[in-house]
Design a protein around this motif. Structure first.
Motif, PDB file in Angstrom:
ATOM      1  N   GLY A 159       0.826  -1.187   0.000  1.00 52.19           N
ATOM      2  CA  GLY A 159       0.000   0.000   0.000  1.00 52.19           C
ATOM      3  C   GLY A 159       0.867   1.246   0.000  1.00 52.19           C
ATOM      4  O   GLY A 159       1.940   1.274   0.623  1.00 52.19           O
ATOM      5  N   HIS A 160       0.427   2.276  -0.701  1.00 55.36           N
ATOM      6  CA  HIS A 160       1.161   3.537  -0.800  1.00 55.36           C
ATOM      7  C   HIS A 160       0.151   4.672  -0.751  1.00 55.36           C
ATOM      8  O   HIS A 160      -0.814   4.677  -1.532  1.00 55.36           O
ATOM      9  CB  HIS A 160       1.960   3.597  -2.099  1.00 55.36           C
ATOM     10  CG  HIS A 160       2.959   2.488  -2.238  1.00 55.36           C
ATOM     11  ND1 HIS A 160       4.273   2.615  -1.878  1.00 55.36           N
ATOM     12  CD2 HIS A 160       2.812   1.213  -2.687  1.00 55.36           C
ATOM     13  CE1 HIS A 160       4.906   1.471  -2.107  1.00 55.36           C
ATOM     14  NE2 HIS A 160       4.040   0.606  -2.589  1.00 55.36           N
ATOM     15  N   THR A 161       0.359   5.623   0.146  1.00 57.12           N
ATOM     16  CA  THR A 161      -0.609   6.702   0.297  1.00 57.12           C
ATOM     17  C   THR A 161       0.091   8.049   0.406  1.00 57.12           C
ATOM     18  O   THR A 161       1.252   8.144   0.820  1.00 57.12           O
ATOM     19  CB  THR A 161      -1.478   6.505   1.552  1.00 57.12           C
ATOM     20  OG1 THR A 161      -0.679   6.687   2.730  1.00 57.12           O
ATOM     21  CG2 THR A 161      -2.101   5.109   1.576  1.00 57.12           C
ATOM     22  N   ALA A 162      -0.627   9.088   0.002  1.00 58.41           N
ATOM     23  CA  ALA A 162      -0.138  10.464   0.134  1.00 58.41           C
ATOM     24  C   ALA A 162      -1.199  11.279   0.857  1.00 58.41           C
ATOM     25  O   ALA A 162      -2.406  11.140   0.581  1.00 58.41           O
ATOM     26  CB  ALA A 162       0.154  11.064  -1.235  1.00 58.41           C
ATOM     27  N   HIS A 163      -0.762  12.148   1.782  1.00 58.64           N
ATOM     28  CA  HIS A 163      -1.668  12.897   2.652  1.00 58.64           C
ATOM     29  C   HIS A 163      -1.260  14.371   2.706  1.00 58.64           C
ATOM     30  O   HIS A 163      -0.103  14.714   2.436  1.00 58.64           O
ATOM     31  CB  HIS A 163      -1.643  12.307   4.063  1.00 58.64           C
ATOM     32  CG  HIS A 163      -1.971  10.849   4.113  1.00 58.64           C
ATOM     33  ND1 HIS A 163      -3.214  10.365   4.446  1.00 58.64           N
ATOM     34  CD2 HIS A 163      -1.208   9.750   3.837  1.00 58.64           C
ATOM     35  CE1 HIS A 163      -3.211   9.044   4.390  1.00 58.64           C
ATOM     36  NE2 HIS A 163      -1.998   8.641   4.027  1.00 58.64           N
TER      37      HIS A 163
END
Length: 468
Positions: A159-163
């Motif tokens: 999983g890879h996320t940007a916030h």
């Protein structure tokens, strides 16, 4: 049952290899470190994928797919990351009979290539959070390999996320740890896990913090079952992942990555297996009830088929075995090896009494059950045995976990169990000293057992053990 496996007490590594081979889970591939996952093993992995994927999607994360081959220049953009993975990277230097202008890395992990596309897809705060996951294979060069536990190629999710903010990224990192990984491992795999933070030495290359779930196997060695990484703005700055905020200014995003893999299959085997083979938790089991015709006759086949259909209608994952050309004993041994939670045996004698024999894999018991009560009996057994496996694994961990007053005691305890010691008694120098005895710091927690936000907190305790 006839002895077909090396006993755990005699030789645990050999027992593990025996189970993988004789339960038909996997075999070595043609090249060093590869594995061929056989249908029985892959069915377990598919069940893991289904359960995890539901939990991942419940967080709002969406699945995507990214390239296997990554330009070398991408890896070089994040200095700590490339340095950390350099020894494990496989490189492709030729294609189409020619030397490539730029070598391509076979992904060891995908922060770099996904970071490149996050930068394209993130323009405004309205685009955040960007929550992505992929199910894929990765390759890492490994010197010493063991099926499922450490192979040159393995399956996983990443999983890879940007916030938009540090707080949002931090909260999501821990949400994955608790609501996805720990929930799945404890409630489906029936494996109790320690939730904590990794030391600097054990931290993912390029991360601010790495959070983990750690389990203790039946030989009292630890196994890292999954990790969730807080990447800060390191990758966002390397790949120019910027967005326009509500204030009209440009800001770098805060990113995370997290993953778990087919290593969980090794953890499943070593957490629950016994000298007769696998014991698969009912919630995970692709086959929960194995309906077997003891004798080859039309009457027995008809009744076994009816029981099988009734179980399926009640939501039980049932498999029907009407084979008459394979001895019943051999089929029963195979079912034990593969860990089917419940085995239902139906023969001519059962038809006369109106009963069937229900054999339960976890407690190893057999009992006669009336035909009209078999569905209820199976469902009750599945629920009880799921909890029993978890309770047994937790009790075993607690029995070999001891408090230590100092580093020396922790190293001694960690040789054959798990030590709990104040982190202040260990520190970076003590961690290096413990490693000389092959004892590692598995994770750090607060004194109350909760997960710290960072390594800077005072009063943390360390868990030390030998590990896979």
């Amino acid at each position: 049952m006839a002895k077909v496996l090396t006993s755990q007490a005699e030789d645990f590594p050999r027992w593990y290899q025996d189970v993988v081979a004789k339960a038909q889970l996997a075999e070595n591939g043609p090249a060093k470190g590869q594995q061929v996952i056989r249908p029985t093993g892959f069915a377990l992995w598919e069940r893991m994928v289904d359960e995890l994927d539901d939990r991942i999607k419940d967080t709002g994360t969406e699945n995507a797919s990214f390239p296997l081959l990554i330009p070398q220049s991408y890896l070089s953009k994040e200095e700590q990351h490339v340095e950390g993975f350099a020894p494990e990277v496989w490189m492709v230097t030729h294609g189409g009979g020619k030397e490539l202008e730029e070598p391509l890395a076979i992904r060891p992990t995908s922060e770099t290539v996904i970071g490149e596309y996050m930068a394209k897809w993130t323009k405004s705060y309205r685009d955040l959070p960007l929550l992505l996951n992929q199910w894929a294979n990765v390759m890492r060069y490994e010197m010493r390999t063991r099926l499922f536990l450490r192979t040159s190629e393995f399956l996983w999710q990443e999983g890879h996320t940007a916030h938009a903010t540090f707080d949002d990224a931090h909260e999501f990192t821990l949400r994955i740890l608790h609501e996805v990984y720990a929930d799945f491992m404890e409630n489906v795999l029936a494996v109790p896990v320690l939730r904590g933070i990794k030391t600097v030495e054990e931290r993912f290359a390029g991360a601010l913090n790495t959070f983990c779930v750690e389990a203790l196997m039946r030989d009292n060695k630890a196994l890292q079952m999954g990790t969730s990484h807080e990447l800060g703005q390191n990758f966002a700055k390397a790949f120019n992942i910027v967005y326009q905020g509500k204030d009209g200014q440009e800001h770098h995003a805060w990113t995370t990555s997290w993953g778990t893999s087919t290593r969980m299959l090794g953890g499943l085997i070593m957490s629950h297996g016994d000298d007769n083979g696998l014991r698969v938790p009912p919630k995970l089991a692709p086959v929960q009830a194995y309906v077997m015709a003891v004798k080859d006759s039309d009457e027995v086949h008809d009744e076994a088929t009816r029981v099988h259909e009734r179980l399926k209608a009640a939501g039980v994952r049932s498999k029907l075995d009407l084979r008459g050309d394979i001895a019943f004993g051999r089929r029963a041994v195979d079912a034990e090896l593969k860990g089917f939670p419940v085995r239902i045996e139906i023969g001519p004698r059962d038809l006369k009494t109106g009963e069937v024999t229900v054999a339960r894999r976890v407690p190893g018991t057999k009992e006669a059950v009336a035909l009209d009560g078999v569905v209820d009996a199976v469902q009750d057994a599945l629920a009880v045995d799921q909890k029993s496996l978890f309770d047994e694994a937790l009790r075993r961990r607690e029995e070999v976990t001891s408090q230590a007053a100092n580093l020396e005691e922790a190293i001694e305890i960690g040789q054959s169990g798990m030590a709990v010691v104040p982190w202040a008694e260990v520190g970076d120098a003590g961690e290096a000293k413990a490693a000389e005895s092959k004892v590692t710091v598995r994770c750090l927690q607060r004194a109350d057992g909760t997960v710290p936000d960072s390594l800077d907190e005072d009063g943390l305790v360390a868990f030390l053990a030998r590990a896979y």
